[in-house]
Design a protein around this motif. Sequence first.
Motif, short mmCIF file in Angstrom:
data_model
loop_
_atom_site.label_atom_id
_atom_site.label_comp_id
_atom_site.label_asym_id
_atom_site.label_seq_id
_atom_site.Cartn_x
_atom_site.Cartn_y
_atom_site.Cartn_z
N GLN A 79 0.89 -1.20 0.17
CA GLN A 79 0.13 0.01 0.05
C GLN A 79 0.61 1.22 0.23
O GLN A 79 0.51 2.08 -0.97
CB GLN A 79 -1.16 -0.06 1.13
CG GLN A 79 -1.87 -1.26 1.07
CD GLN A 79 -2.70 -1.26 2.45
OE1 GLN A 79 -2.60 -0.49 3.25
NE2 GLN A 79 -3.51 -2.26 2.53
N PRO A 80 1.74 1.43 1.03
CA PRO A 80 2.63 2.57 0.84
C PRO A 80 3.39 2.64 -0.29
O PRO A 80 4.02 3.97 -0.92
CB PRO A 80 3.35 2.70 2.15
CG PRO A 80 3.37 1.10 2.70
CD PRO A 80 2.08 0.79 2.17
N LEU A 81 3.92 1.59 -0.86
CA LEU A 81 4.77 1.44 -2.04
C LEU A 81 4.03 2.12 -3.43
O LEU A 81 4.39 3.01 -3.91
CB LEU A 81 5.27 0.25 -2.18
CG LEU A 81 6.74 0.00 -2.01
CD1 LEU A 81 6.83 -1.64 -2.13
CD2 LEU A 81 7.59 0.55 -3.01
N ARG A 82 2.78 1.50 -3.35
CA ARG A 82 1.97 2.01 -4.37
C ARG A 82 1.52 3.51 -4.33
O ARG A 82 1.75 4.25 -5.24
CB ARG A 82 0.53 1.19 -4.44
CG ARG A 82 -0.40 1.62 -5.78
CD ARG A 82 -1.66 0.84 -5.56
NE ARG A 82 -1.74 -0.38 -5.42
CZ ARG A 82 -2.22 -1.19 -4.36
NH1 ARG A 82 -2.63 -0.58 -3.16
NH2 ARG A 82 -2.02 -2.48 -4.05
N GLU A 83 1.43 3.92 -3.15
CA GLU A 83 1.17 5.34 -3.02
C GLU A 83 2.37 6.33 -3.41
O GLU A 83 2.39 7.22 -4.04
CB GLU A 83 0.74 5.82 -1.68
CG GLU A 83 0.55 7.38 -1.22
CD GLU A 83 -0.48 8.01 -2.07
OE1 GLU A 83 -0.69 9.24 -2.24
OE2 GLU A 83 -1.48 7.20 -2.54
N ALA A 84 3.58 5.96 -3.00
CA ALA A 84 4.57 6.53 -3.25
C ALA A 84 5.11 6.43 -4.72
O ALA A 84 5.47 7.44 -5.18
CB ALA A 84 6.05 5.69 -2.50
N LEU A 85 4.76 5.40 -5.46
CA LEU A 85 4.98 5.46 -6.78
C LEU A 85 3.93 6.46 -7.45
O LEU A 85 4.41 7.09 -8.58
CB LEU A 85 4.75 4.16 -7.32
CG LEU A 85 6.08 3.32 -6.99
CD1 LEU A 85 5.73 1.50 -7.48
CD2 LEU A 85 7.47 3.32 -7.62
N SER A 86 2.95 6.37 -7.00
CA SER A 86 1.88 7.29 -7.54
C SER A 86 2.44 8.81 -7.48
O SER A 86 2.20 9.72 -8.35
CB SER A 86 0.56 7.22 -6.91
OG SER A 86 -0.62 8.19 -7.34
N ARG A 87 2.94 9.18 -6.35
CA ARG A 87 3.36 10.57 -6.01
C ARG A 87 4.56 10.98 -6.88
O ARG A 87 4.90 11.87 -7.26
CB ARG A 87 3.77 10.59 -4.58
CG ARG A 87 2.74 10.77 -3.51
CD ARG A 87 3.21 10.77 -2.16
NE ARG A 87 1.99 10.97 -1.01
CZ ARG A 87 2.33 10.76 -0.11
NH1 ARG A 87 3.47 11.42 0.49
NH2 ARG A 87 1.38 10.78 1.08
N LEU A 88 5.35 9.78 -7.36
CA LEU A 88 6.62 10.02 -8.23
C LEU A 88 6.45 9.89 -9.65
O LEU A 88 7.23 9.60 -10.32
CB LEU A 88 7.72 8.84 -7.66
CG LEU A 88 8.33 9.32 -6.34
CD1 LEU A 88 8.97 8.03 -5.75
CD2 LEU A 88 9.00 10.48 -6.35
N GLU A 89 5.11 9.70 -10.09
CA GLU A 89 4.51 9.09 -11.42
C GLU A 89 5.29 10.24 -12.35
O GLU A 89 5.74 9.77 -13.35
CB GLU A 89 3.09 9.38 -11.59
CG GLU A 89 2.53 8.85 -12.97
CD GLU A 89 1.24 8.81 -12.91
OE1 GLU A 89 0.74 8.40 -14.18
OE2 GLU A 89 0.37 8.91 -12.26
N ALA A 90 5.26 11.60 -12.20
CA ALA A 90 5.73 12.67 -13.17
C ALA A 90 7.26 12.33 -13.16
O ALA A 90 7.87 12.32 -14.23
CB ALA A 90 5.47 14.00 -12.76
N ALA A 91 8.13 12.18 -12.11
CA ALA A 91 9.37 11.94 -12.16
C ALA A 91 9.87 10.78 -13.00
O ALA A 91 10.75 10.65 -13.88
CB ALA A 91 10.15 12.14 -10.84
N ILE A 92 9.15 9.70 -12.80
CA ILE A 92 9.28 8.33 -13.38
C ILE A 92 8.92 8.39 -14.70
O ILE A 92 9.86 7.95 -15.47
CB ILE A 92 8.44 7.16 -12.46
CG1 ILE A 92 9.20 6.98 -11.17
CG2 ILE A 92 8.64 5.69 -13.41
CD1 ILE A 92 8.10 6.07 -10.39
N GLY A 93 7.84 9.08 -15.13
CA GLY A 93 7.68 9.09 -16.37
C GLY A 93 8.61 9.77 -17.26
O GLY A 93 9.00 9.75 -18.55
N SER A 94 8.99 11.19 -16.89
CA SER A 94 9.86 11.83 -17.42
C SER A 94 11.31 11.38 -17.78
O SER A 94 11.87 11.93 -18.63
CB SER A 94 9.86 13.25 -16.77
OG SER A 94 10.54 13.34 -15.40
N THR A 95 11.82 10.52 -16.83
CA THR A 95 13.04 9.85 -17.03
C THR A 95 12.96 8.66 -17.53
O THR A 95 13.95 8.00 -17.85
CB THR A 95 13.59 9.77 -15.59
OG1 THR A 95 12.82 9.02 -14.75
CG2 THR A 95 13.79 11.23 -14.96
#
Length: 225
Positions: A79-95
């Motif tokens: 659960q916290p991992l999924r939420e963390a990845l959601s918050r980082l979606e822009a950074a993950i997508g742009s790189t």
Amino acid sequence: LERFAYVASHDLQEPLRTIASFSDLLTLRYGEALDDRGRQYLSRVTAGATRLKRLIDDLLVFSRLNAERAPLRAVPTEQPLREALSRLEAAIGSTGAEVKVGACPAVLGDGRELTQLFQNLIGNAVKFRRPGVTPEVQVDAQRDGAMWHFRVRDNGIGIPAEYQQRVFGMFERLHTREQYDGTGLGLAIVLKIVERHGGTVWLESTPDVGTTVHFTLRSTDRPQA
């Protein structure tokens, strides 16, 4: 110091919002009327307000870690991992970063703090990437007695041996803001969260190869035989 950080950062929020709002209005309404130097000055004001907001947000997170807290409860780390990845979606997508997640065991913890923990570690792994190299991040966990031993691995720029303990201190930065943006509080927050959960944190790193951050969290059941 922690109480001061909370009060100061909390009271700074309103004037900071005012600065940011009026900077945006100036850009919107009068940006075309300014010369190049004027637009450059206004851009610096906006960038400074953005950096200050990040610093205030991190100070608030750090100071709140010392407030009274509810008892730890069983939290599936998925659960916290999924939420963390959601918050980082822009950074993950742009790189174009590739994040692989292995075992997600249940631990004794606080869901919001664990989200912050994973967000800081995965965010660092994506941010401190080598030029021209797509970030690769691996998160996994292995049982170790009464604890779960987590690893967050990356293929980034790495950390020289002489700085591998120092980076967990408050406001510690190994690079200029022009190279990598940040407040120098990310790993200090990680350390605080892990220690509050009864675990330990350390890292292994090789410059130009990557970094593995290790941390332990308490299991929800008895140690396996």
